[in-house]
Write an enzyme that holds these catalytic residues in place. Structure first.
Site, mmCIF file in Angstrom:
data_model
loop_
_atom_site.group_PDB
_atom_site.id
_atom_site.type_symbol
_atom_site.label_atom_id
_atom_site.label_comp_id
_atom_site.label_asym_id
_atom_site.label_seq_id
_atom_site.Cartn_x
_atom_site.Cartn_y
_atom_site.Cartn_z
ATOM 1 N N SER A 116 60.495 29.978 19.891
ATOM 2 C CA SER A 116 59.154 29.746 19.340
ATOM 3 C C SER A 116 58.229 30.918 19.584
ATOM 4 O O SER A 116 58.342 31.616 20.607
ATOM 5 C CB SER A 116 58.576 28.509 20.026
ATOM 6 N N TYR A 140 55.374 24.087 27.123
ATOM 7 C CA TYR A 140 56.382 24.096 26.056
ATOM 8 C C TYR A 140 56.920 25.516 25.838
ATOM 9 O O TYR A 140 58.139 25.755 25.822
ATOM 10 C CB TYR A 140 55.767 23.537 24.762
ATOM 11 N N LYS A 144 60.806 27.388 26.399
ATOM 12 C CA LYS A 144 61.554 28.184 25.408
ATOM 13 C C LYS A 144 61.875 29.573 25.962
ATOM 14 O O LYS A 144 62.971 30.105 25.756
ATOM 15 C CB LYS A 144 60.752 28.294 24.108
HETATM 16 C C1 WQD Z 1 47.604 25.052 13.139
HETATM 17 C C2 WQD Z 1 46.121 25.327 12.933
HETATM 18 C C3 WQD Z 1 44.742 24.314 14.606
HETATM 19 C C4 WQD Z 1 45.775 20.175 13.489
HETATM 20 C C5 WQD Z 1 51.931 24.556 17.289
HETATM 21 C C6 WQD Z 1 52.516 24.805 18.647
HETATM 22 C C7 WQD Z 1 53.454 25.965 18.556
HETATM 23 C C8 WQD Z 1 54.501 25.750 17.472
HETATM 24 C C9 WQD Z 1 53.887 25.355 16.177
HETATM 25 C C10 WQD Z 1 56.606 24.807 18.051
HETATM 26 C C11 WQD Z 1 45.368 25.653 14.223
HETATM 27 C C12 WQD Z 1 44.479 23.694 13.247
HETATM 28 C C13 WQD Z 1 45.689 21.561 13.541
HETATM 29 C C14 WQD Z 1 44.616 19.442 13.106
HETATM 30 C C15 WQD Z 1 43.407 21.515 12.836
HETATM 31 N N1 WQD Z 1 55.380 24.681 17.802
HETATM 32 N N2 WQD Z 1 44.529 22.217 13.215
HETATM 33 N N3 WQD Z 1 43.477 20.146 12.786
HETATM 34 O O1 WQD Z 1 48.853 25.037 17.257
HETATM 35 O O2 WQD Z 1 49.440 26.908 15.644
HETATM 36 O O3 WQD Z 1 51.231 25.699 16.834
HETATM 37 O O4 WQD Z 1 52.974 24.279 16.370
HETATM 38 O O5 WQD Z 1 57.220 25.818 18.315
HETATM 39 O O6 WQD Z 1 54.053 26.108 19.785
HETATM 40 O O7 WQD Z 1 51.463 25.122 19.543
HETATM 41 O O8 WQD Z 1 50.047 24.550 15.041
HETATM 42 O O9 WQD Z 1 49.799 22.922 13.211
HETATM 43 O O10 WQD Z 1 48.925 22.332 15.509
HETATM 44 O O11 WQD Z 1 47.747 24.077 14.177
HETATM 45 O O12 WQD Z 1 42.341 22.085 12.534
HETATM 46 O O13 WQD Z 1 44.609 18.191 13.057
HETATM 47 O O14 WQD Z 1 45.518 24.128 12.417
HETATM 48 O O15 WQD Z 1 43.568 24.451 15.350
HETATM 49 O O16 WQD Z 1 44.369 26.587 13.891
HETATM 50 P P1 WQD Z 1 49.781 25.593 16.254
HETATM 51 P P2 WQD Z 1 49.172 23.375 14.480
#
Ligand code: WQD
Length: 328
Positions: A116, A140, A144
């Protein structure tokens, strides 16, 4: 080639399994169905419902005779990992150690691992390449990174050749509409937006519009699961041809903001998708974008489905067919 896909009933694993079977690889799937679902399985391969924490069961399956293991079975919610590190320690670390030891015992030498972008932590520069400092900001990401380090030792000591595939933000569904299982209680942006569009949630919370980004919302590198599946396929062929371990980033190399995705989803789904701007989510960096130059060079890999339209349209197809009763 005979391949055991562990976690093959999950969101990414099911796309990988489908992609491999489509290309004539002989595969079996092992999954405990904790987050995966039988809706994601297909009749042209065998399925074993086993838990990676059950060493004897995993070792018995490995003895069926595989050339390679693809390991995608893990807990993956970064936020939850900070509240329940013990769950991540057991499922991700103990589970992977079981798989590694069982694979070595069975004489399997090729291993493709779901790593990741979370191993890098807060970006020190952009785009993030493989040489970027590895300082995970959540437990997490730590699991990894520790597994990647384990893999290096198993390469040196056991001759296991691995590909560590560092995904950025996986999104989208099979462009042919065959993968039907949806994620349970998703926390990631695209599935949350899809649940709002499908009428399963009242609104989207936009976690901050005060970031130093063009529109103030968070920017991420979204990569379509079918592009990820293709990278797994190429990684396996690469290990087969060269027997040399490697680690590569998998991203589209393009940043999309939360508000851009929200607007595109409203347009593509034709649904209103109400949104509330709330505060930042702790631990969220402003921008994460990959350099995938290494994957391009080593694997000849290039994202083909990771434009915003395809990511949203393929996701909506999966959600709309599943929830047609709740969409008016
Ligand atoms: C994306 C963007 C949020 C939800 C996570 C894990 C990472 C990887 C991928 C596995 C950000 C914004 C999100 C919501 C929002 N996982 N958001 N409202 O945090 O980039 O990564 O998933 O390997 O380790 O941390 O992904 O989809 O949660 O967020 O505004 O309800 O969307 O702030 O900018 P993230 P995400």
């Amino acid at each position: 080639m005979n391949v055991l896909v562990i976690g093959g009933a999950g969101y990414i694993g099911s796309h990988v399994a489908r992609y491999f079977a489509d290309r004539g690889l002989k595969i079996d799937v092992l999954d405990n169905l904790s987050t995966g679902t039988k809706d994601n399985l297909f009749p042209d391969y065998s399925f074993f419902e086993e838990d990676i924490l059950d060493y004897k069961a995993v070792a018995a399956i490995m003895r069926r005779g595989y050339d390679a293991v693809v390991h995608l079975a893990a807990a993956k919610a970064a936020g939850e990992s900070m509240l329940k590190p013990e769950k991540y320690a057991v499922q991700n670390l103990t589970g992977t150690i079981n798989i590694l030891n069982a694979a070595c015992e069975a004489g399997i030498k090729k291993f493709v691992f779901s790593s990741s972008a979370a191993i890098y932590g807060e970006p020190k520069y952009l785009p993030i390449d493989e040489a970027h400092p590895k300082e995970p900001a959540n437990f997490y990401g730590f699991t990894k990174l520790e597994i990647e380090r384990m893999l290096e030792w198993y390469d040196r000591l056991k001759g296991l050749k691995f590909a560590a595939l560092r995904y950025f933000n996986a999104a989208g569904y099979d462009p042919e509409g065959r993968v039907r299982g949806l994620e349970k209680n998703p926390a990631n942006l695209v599935p949350v937006i899809m649940e709002v569009a499908a009428g399963l949630r009242p609104h989207l919370d936009v976690f901050g519009t005060d970031y130093p980004t063009p529109d103030g919302s968070g920017v991420r590198d979204y990569i379509h699961v079918t592009d990820l599946a293709d990278a797994h396929y190429r990684a396996l062929l690469q290990l087969d041809a060269h027997a040399e371990s490697f680690a590569v980033n998998l991203g589209s190399e393009r940043g999309l903001s939360v508000l851009e995705i929200l607007e595109a989803a409203r347009r593509i789904t034709g649904r209103p998708i109400p949104a509330h701007i709330t505060g930042r989510r702790p631990g969220d960096p402003a921008t994460l974008v990959a350099s995938s130059a290494a994957a391009r060079k080593l694997l000849g890999w290039q994202a083909k489905f990771s434009d915003m339209e395809t990511i949203i349209a393929t996701s909506w197809r999966a959600y709309a067919q599943h929830h047609s009763h709740s969409i008016h």
